[in-house]
Design an enzyme around this catalytic site. Structure first.
Site, PDB file in Angstrom:
ATOM      1  CD  GLU A   1       3.761  -2.643 -18.543  1.00  0.00           C
ATOM      2  OE1 GLU A   1       3.256  -1.919 -17.671  1.00  0.00           O
ATOM      3  OE2 GLU A   1       4.494  -2.213 -19.457  1.00  0.00           O
TER       4      GLU A   1
ATOM      5  CG  ASP B   1       7.312  -1.748 -20.994  1.00  0.00           C
ATOM      6  OD1 ASP B   1       6.249  -1.653 -21.635  1.00  0.00           O
ATOM      7  OD2 ASP B   1       7.527  -1.106 -19.939  1.00  0.00           O
TER       8      ASP B   1
ATOM      9  CB  ILE C   1       4.213   1.273 -25.290  1.00  0.00           C
ATOM     10  CG1 ILE C   1       3.718   0.816 -26.660  1.00  0.00           C
ATOM     11  CG2 ILE C   1       4.441   2.799 -25.308  1.00  0.00           C
ATOM     12  CD1 ILE C   1       2.421   1.494 -27.105  1.00  0.00           C
ATOM     13  CG  ASP C   2       9.249   2.071 -20.193  1.00  0.00           C
ATOM     14  OD1 ASP C   2       8.660   1.487 -19.272  1.00  0.00           O
ATOM     15  OD2 ASP C   2      10.061   2.996 -20.014  1.00  0.00           O
TER      16      ASP C   2
ATOM     17  CB  THR D   1       1.426   3.453 -21.682  1.00  0.00           C
ATOM     18  OG1 THR D   1       2.048   2.221 -22.040  1.00  0.00           O
ATOM     19  CG2 THR D   1       0.017   3.478 -22.251  1.00  0.00           C
TER      20      THR D   1
ATOM     21  CG  ASP E   1       9.125  -0.831 -15.812  1.00  0.00           C
ATOM     22  OD1 ASP E   1       8.386  -0.521 -16.766  1.00  0.00           O
ATOM     23  OD2 ASP E   1       8.682  -1.161 -14.694  1.00  0.00           O
TER      24      ASP E   1
END
Length: 285
Positions: free
Chosen positions: A77, A104, A106-107, A109, A232
């Site tokens: 990402e 990702d 940190i999905d 954030t 995601d």
């Protein structure tokens, strides 16, 4: 989980073991920064946030993967320009890759920034466009969700199975509030308005990857959202498929890495979920 399928091993190195190691190390580092990040930036909109922790997590994962598989491609990402057009272009440019890691870092954030404990690391590996490994790691709960194509999906070392809820009225359904507020959000809100009275309850917790993992674990009956990106969803999609569930786009067509409007469920109530979205004109374009 056992290794014995050569599709998941190259030169003696297990793709899944590398994915797990990357997610665990990134998650451990993220937790050291919880409540202690230094910079906050706006990406596509004021609702689309990024910190130096997101970027650092992605660098860590990219370097670890490159150490083991230097010839594999990588789609993360934070390595893409913000916005749906840019992410679609990045995926298209990587679509010819034999092996493509989709990450990702940190999905969730926004949750991380506010200290709301619902975020994760999501790592998937696609082989010629088909997802073969999916790992979602929740560092707050130390929960690791792992799937290999054809080998099932596991959490805490136990095989996962989707819920037995047969209808929407029995179901706990999750969705999100898209960062793209001009088109995606109004469509998703129509879906929320339609489904709120039809389901047992709705949840909007702020991490699509964790929502998908929860569908796989039987904690949620279904999930949908408009305007997501491949990073995601990719890992969570395999988790659900390997747990007996179904993932399509919101119009019922077969899932592929290019899908942006997703519907996922235990399978039993999938048609009912799609019908409700269609009725509300909430399936997107």
């Amino acid at each position: 989980m056992t290794e014995g399928n050569n599709a998941f091993v190259v030169g003696g190195k297990s793709f899944t073991a590398v994915a797990i190691n990357c997610a665990a190390k990134a998650g451990e580092w993220i937790m050291t920064k919880l409540g202690n990040y230094a910079s906050l930036e706006i990406k596509y909109s004021e609702h689309d946030l990024v910190t130096e922790v997101d970027k650092g997590s992605e660098r860590l994962i990219r370097k670890l993967i490159a150490t083991h598989f230097p010839h594999h491609s990588f789609l993360g990402e934070e390595g893409c320009e913000p916005g749906p057009e840019a992410s679609a272009k990045a995926l298209e440019e990587a679509s010819d890759s034999e092996y493509l890691w989709i990450v990702d870092p940190i999905d969730g954030t926004t949750n991380f920034v506010h200290g709301f404990p619902f975020f994760c690391v999501s790592i998937a590996l696609a082989y010629r466009g088909e997802i073969i490994v999916g790992v979602v790691y929740d560092p707050v709960r130390d929960e690791l969700f792992v799937a290999e194509k054809g080998k099932g999906a596991y959490v805490h070392g136990r095989r996962m199975q989707v819920s037995e809820d047969r209808t929407l009225k029995e179901g706990l359904i999750a969705t999100g509030l898209p960062a793209e507020r001009e088109h995606a959000l109004p469509v998703n809100l129509r879906g929320i308005a339609e489904l709120a009275s039809q389901v047992r309850n709705l949840r909007v917790a702020g991490s699509a990857a964790l929502h998908l993992a929860y569908v796989a674990a039987g904690r949620l009956s279904g999930f949908w959202e408009i305007g997501l990106n491949s990073w995601d969803m990719a890992a969570g999609v395999l988790l659900i498929q390997e747990s007996g569930g179904i993932v399509t786009d919101t119009k019922g067509d077969t899932y592929s890495l290019g899908v942006r409007n997703v519907a996922a469920s235990n399978g039993y109530l999938h048609d009912e979920l799609l019908a409700a979205l269609k009725k509300a004109e909430a399936a997107g374009s």
